[in-house]
Every structure is written in structure tokens, then in C-alpha cells.
Design an enzyme around this catalytic site. Structure first.
Site, PDB file in Angstrom:
ATOM      1  N   GLY A 194       2.112  -4.294 -10.586  1.00 52.75           N
ATOM      2  CA  GLY A 194       2.350  -2.860 -10.812  1.00 52.75           C
ATOM      3  C   GLY A 194       3.789  -2.546 -11.191  1.00 52.75           C
ATOM      4  N   HIS A 253       2.590 -13.587  -6.171  1.00 51.47           N
ATOM      5  CA  HIS A 253       3.498 -12.932  -7.126  1.00 51.47           C
ATOM      6  C   HIS A 253       4.009 -13.892  -8.208  1.00 51.47           C
ATOM      7  CE1 HIS A 253       3.256 -10.077  -4.010  1.00 51.47           C
ATOM      8  NE2 HIS A 253       4.328 -10.391  -3.329  1.00 51.47           N
TER       9      HIS A 253
HETATM   10  C1  BG6 Z   1       5.862  -9.452  -0.226  1.00 53.74           C
HETATM   11  C2  BG6 Z   1       6.289 -10.562   0.690  1.00 53.74           C
HETATM   12  O1  BG6 Z   1       4.559  -9.681  -0.708  1.00 53.74           O
HETATM   13  O2  BG6 Z   1       6.744  -9.380  -1.329  1.00 53.74           O
HETATM   14  C3  BG6 Z   1       7.716 -10.361   1.150  1.00 53.74           C
HETATM   15  O3  BG6 Z   1       5.420 -10.611   1.818  1.00 53.74           O
HETATM   16  C4  BG6 Z   1       8.647 -10.175  -0.037  1.00 53.74           C
HETATM   17  O4  BG6 Z   1       8.177 -11.447   1.959  1.00 53.74           O
HETATM   18  C5  BG6 Z   1       8.086  -9.089  -0.958  1.00 53.74           C
HETATM   19  O5  BG6 Z   1       9.918  -9.800   0.453  1.00 53.74           O
HETATM   20  C6  BG6 Z   1       8.889  -8.964  -2.227  1.00 53.74           C
HETATM   21  O6  BG6 Z   1       8.418  -7.834  -2.920  1.00 53.74           O
HETATM   22  P1  BG6 Z   1       9.417  -6.828  -3.630  1.00 53.74           P
HETATM   23  O7  BG6 Z   1       8.550  -5.799  -4.270  1.00 53.74           O
HETATM   24  O8  BG6 Z   1      10.288  -6.262  -2.540  1.00 53.74           O
HETATM   25  O9  BG6 Z   1      10.198  -7.647  -4.594  1.00 53.74           O
END
Ligand code: BG6
Length: 475
Positions: A194, A253
Site C-alpha cells: 500500500g 515485505h
Molecule cells: C512490520 C514488522 O510488518 O513492518 C515490523 O512487524 C517492522 O518489525 C515494520 O518494523 C516495518 O514497516 P514500516 O511500514 O514501518 O516500514
């Protein structure tokens, strides 16, 4: 992408049930996303939120709890808070007890009666994954997720990663969901999809013809995906210690990012084609043998991790990893695909770097490599930059390295940007599945990840490296 927002079902009254309304996800992400959509008038005209949790709350208490979160986090336009929160209601219940769902069903049925319509209903599981199985069974058994008829309101179920902890548990979850719901009812969230910069990847790759001929093993030397964070486990020690960095951000991710960078062009820009191509890219990842895991991966843990609350003092859970993967897609055979992630790094850097091969017929001398790179910055910068070479002004032909760049934040006004969850929630209401993960993608991700986790855990190899906070484990 499809514009579903003009479909008549988008205009139907919509009830949004949040299971776990007093939890962390609502506090950090969902509330803000709903509020932004509300301010931008992007929610259906008749819209209600039913919070469902165990706490002994009522509507008034829920609203005041949410109001405090909005105030503490400096949400804009406080004069709108009360009007927005007036759409929030509370139903108390234990997720594991069937009668609680009957209660909820009665309440929602009453609202449909008042509205004289069968409304759209969306069930967001903002709860720890251990509760998924009971919740989806109870939602199904109580009839809550059964749509009234194909012409009337839809029902959708939203789940967050992690989807399982290995291939088998992911399969079990998938099988259960498949028995209870139609695939089009299920929205599996990987919030990276997203993000504005991530949504741009396919547009960038497939709208710029000059990239097409060079986007393959003939020209690309390597692709590096980095998800480096300054933060540690931030009070999530108990959860994190059971899964580690690879399953926390790698299995989901980072592999999603990799998929977007190497996938073939979809036949059409429609959700099924895009998801199929993403899934094919993930299926193409070579599954490593134990020996390959030992050679091609490394893992680290930051100093002091074992003293974090909720963490086993003897823990060998990784907070850092570096993996060199390979794809068997014809265009990318032999190209190193490097995944690197770590907590407590010196600075936050979430990016993809594509390095091209050395210019073969180098007519001019330059010190160092003569390699073009594309740098795709996702967070905190939101930029695309490209390293290229140009002649220095003057009598001699000397060449120097320069950068072409595009900065999203400089190019567009602030109010045009939308947050990841805002974008995802809007798509869920519209019924656009493009940014949600299919079950095939999840299983393909696990096929690649599982042998790595197993070798690390069972053979304890390669050795876990302890690194200083603020330093990279490889330095
Ligand atoms: C989450 C993880 O899915 O993604 C976290 O559980 C991580 O550990 C986070 O910090 C990172 O997402 P963003 O959107 O903050 O970069």
C-alpha cells in the site's frame, strides 16, 4: 488500475467490524487511515464501525478511548473528531465464544433493519494470528460473513500477516479460509504493497520503454533489497523472539518487493494478472539446500537483544539477515538477488538498488566502476535516482559520475499523499484486490523461506553474529 468506486455497491451503507478494536493495530494504523478517508470524504455516505473486543467498554467509552488516541497523536482538525467518532459503536465479546458472535449478528441485523437494506460488511481481524482460526470459524458459523444475496451487500474478511509460521501452518490457514469463504471475500494485508512508492514500481517499470530492453540478466548485474531500521524490537520482544527478522519482514515485505522488481509484465493491468505474475516471480526463487543456506546467508543479533523484555535470555533469534537468492525466471537466471534487513541499524533505509553491468566498450577512462545504478528509495526518502556518466567541462575528455533524480515529495503537494493503510482500506471497500496477497504468493514465499529458517534453527549454521547497535552485522 480499475476504478471500482463508481460501482453501485460502493455506495451501499457499509458496516466495518473491527475485531480487536482496543489493540495496537487500531491505535497505530487503522484509526488514522479511517479518519483520513473520512476527512477526504472517501468513505461510503452511510458508514458505521463496530468495535468488537473483550474489554468492558460501551459506545461512550470506546469513543473516548479513540478520541484520546487522536489527541495524543496530533490528528488534524479536532473539530471533526466528535462527528467522526459518532459512527463508532461497541459490542463486547470474547473471540472464542460463539454466542458473542450471535450477539454481534443480532446488532448488525437490527441496523440493516433500520436502514431497510442489507449493508456491506467488512470484518477486520486486528488480533494476534493465534486467534484467526477460532474467529473465522465463529464468523462463518454465526452467518455473519454470509452475503444476503449476490445483488445486495458484500461481506469481506481482512487478515494481517503473518500468515502462518511455516509452509504447513500457512497451508492449514489457507485451507480453512478456503472452506469458509470465497477467495474474493478474503483480503490478506501486506502493508508494504500500500505504500505510494511501492505502488509505483510496476508503473515505473512498464511505462518507460527505455527500461524494457535492459531489465534482464544481460544488463543487470545484481538487485539489492534493503530494509534497515533504526528501531529495535520496541516492546514486541515476546512476539518477535518466536519469529525473528526473516519471518517478520523477509517472508512478506521484502519478497513482495523482489517480486515486483523481477516479475514479467502482466498481460493486462488487472488484479488477477498482476497477482499471477507476482506469484510466478516468487515461485521462481531457487529453494536452497542446507549447504547453500550455509554459504549464501548470514544472520546476526544485536547486542543486548537477549535482555529485551519477553526475549529468551538464551535466544538465537536473528535481528539481522543477509541472503543471496537466485531466480529461475529466464530473464533473471544467475542474477544475485540480495535481501538484507536489520534492526538497530545506524539509519533507516528501505530501498532497492539495481546495479547494471560494467559498460562493455568503455571508450573513456574513469576511476572505479563504470556501472549505472537505479536506486529506488522507499523510506524515509521517497525517490528514484539513477547514476550515470557525463563529460566534465573543459579541453580534456574526462568523465564523471552524476545523478538524475526524481523526488516524490518535492514533485507533488503534501495533501496528495496517502498512507499505506488508507490506500488499502479504500481498496477493500472498493473491492480491488490488486494490492492484496494471494494464497499462492504466500505459499511460494514460504517455500523459499522455510529451508533457510530450518537450517538456521536446526543446524545452528551459519553461526549467529552478535553486532553492536548502530552497526551493520557485516562490518
Ligand atoms: C512490520 C514488522 O510488518 O513492518 C515490523 O512487524 C517492522 O518489525 C515494520 O518494523 C516495518 O514497516 P514500516 O511500514 O514501518 O516500514
Amino acid at each position: 488500475m480499475h476504478d471500482f468506486s463508481h460501482s453501485s455497491k460502493f455506495e451501499l451503507p457499509t458496516i466495518f467490524v473491527i475485531l480487536g478494536v482496543t489493540g495496537d493495530l487500531v491505535k497505530k494504523k487503522i484509526l488514522k487511515a479511517l479518519y483520513h478517508l473520512y476527512r477526504k470524504k472517501r468513505l461510503p455516505e452511510r458508514f458505521r464501525v463496530y468495535g468488537f473486543s473483550r474489554r468492558d467498554y460501551d459506545d461512550v467509552k470506546l469513543r473516548s478511548y479513540l478520541r484520546d488516541i487522536m489527541l495524543d497523536n496530533d490528528y488534524q482538525d479536532p473539530e471533526l473528531f466528535d462527528e467522526f467518532l459518532a459512527s463508532f459503536y461497541y459490542v463486547q465479546g470474547d473471540f472464542h465464544i460463539r454466542t458473542a458472535y450471535k450477539n454481534l449478528a443480532k446488532t448488525l441485523g437490527r441496523i440493516d433493519g433500520e436502514w431497510s437494506i442489507c449493508s456491506n460488511k467488512l470484518f477486520y481481524l486486528a488480533v494476534p494470528p493465534a486467534s484467526y482460526s477460532d474467529i473465522v470459524t465463529n464468523l462463518h458459523e454465526s452467518g455473519l460473513t454470509k452475503p444476503c444475496s449476490p445483488q445486495e451487500g458484500w461481506t469481506r474478511v481482512i487478515l494481517e500477516k503473518p500468515f502462518g509460521t511455516d509452509l504447513q501452518t500457512a497451508r492449514d490457514l489457507d485451507q480453512q479460509l478456503g472452506q469458509l469463504f470465497q477467495e474474493e471475500q478474503i483480503y490478506r494485508v501486506d502493508h508494504y504493497l500500500g505504500k505510494e512508492t511501492v505502488k509505483n514500481i510496476l508503473v515505473f517499470r512498464f511505462s518507460n520503454l527505455f527500461l524494457t530492453p535492459s531489465w534482464n540478466k544481460n544488463y543487470i548485474e545484481k538487485i539489492e533489497i534493503r530494509l534497515l531500521e533504526k528501531i529495535g524490537v520496541e516492546g514486541r520482544g515476546e512476539f518477535y523472539d518466536k519469529i525473528g527478522a526473516l519471518r517478520d519482514v523477509g517472508q512478506n515485505h521484502m519478497l513482495q518487493l523482489l517480486g515486483l522488481f523481477i516479475m514479467d509484465q502482466p498481460y493486462k493491468f488487472i488484479p488477477e494478472d498482476i497477482k499471477n505474475k507476482r506469484s510466478e516471480a516468487l515461485a521462481s526463487l531457487h529453494v536452497m539446500s542446507e549447504q547453500e543456506v550455509i554459504k549464501q546467508t548470514m544472520r546476526g543479533q544485536y547486542e543486548g537483544y537477549t535482555k529485551e523484555e519477553g526475549v529468551d535470555p538464551q535466544s538465537k533469534t536473528e535481528t539481522y539477515f543477509h541472503i543471496t537468492a537466485r531466480s529461475e525466471l529466464p530473464d533473471f537466471v544467475g542474477v544475485p538477488l540480495i535481501l538484507e534487513s536489520g534492526k538497530t541499524q545506524k539509519c533507516e533505509k528501505i530501498e532497492v538498488e539495481v546495479t547494471f553491468k560494467e559498460t562493455p566498450l568503455c571508450l573513456y577512462d574513469i576511476e572505479g566502476d563504470q556501472k549505472n545504478t537505479f536506486h529506488y528509495h522507499i523510506k524515509p526518502d521517497e525517490k528514484i535516482s539513477m547514476k550515470f556518466f557525463a563529460k566534465k567541462p573543459g579541453f580534456d575528455t574526462e568523465i564523471a559520475e552524476h545523478e538524475l533524480g526524481f523526488d516524490y515529495r518535492k514533485a507533488y503537494e503534501k495533501n496528495l499523499f496517502i498512507d499505506d493503510y488508507e490506500s488499502l482500506l479504500f481498496d477493500i471497500i472498493k473491492g480491488d484486490q490488486t494490492l492484496f496477497v494471494s494464497t499462492e504468493e504466500i505459499l511460494n514465499e514460504w517455500r523459499f523461506i522455510e529451508p533457510i529458517v530450518q537450517t538456521w534453527r536446526e543446524m545452528d549454521k551459519p553461526k549467529l553474529k552478535i553486532y553492536e547497535k548502530g552497526k551493520n552485522a557485516r562490518t
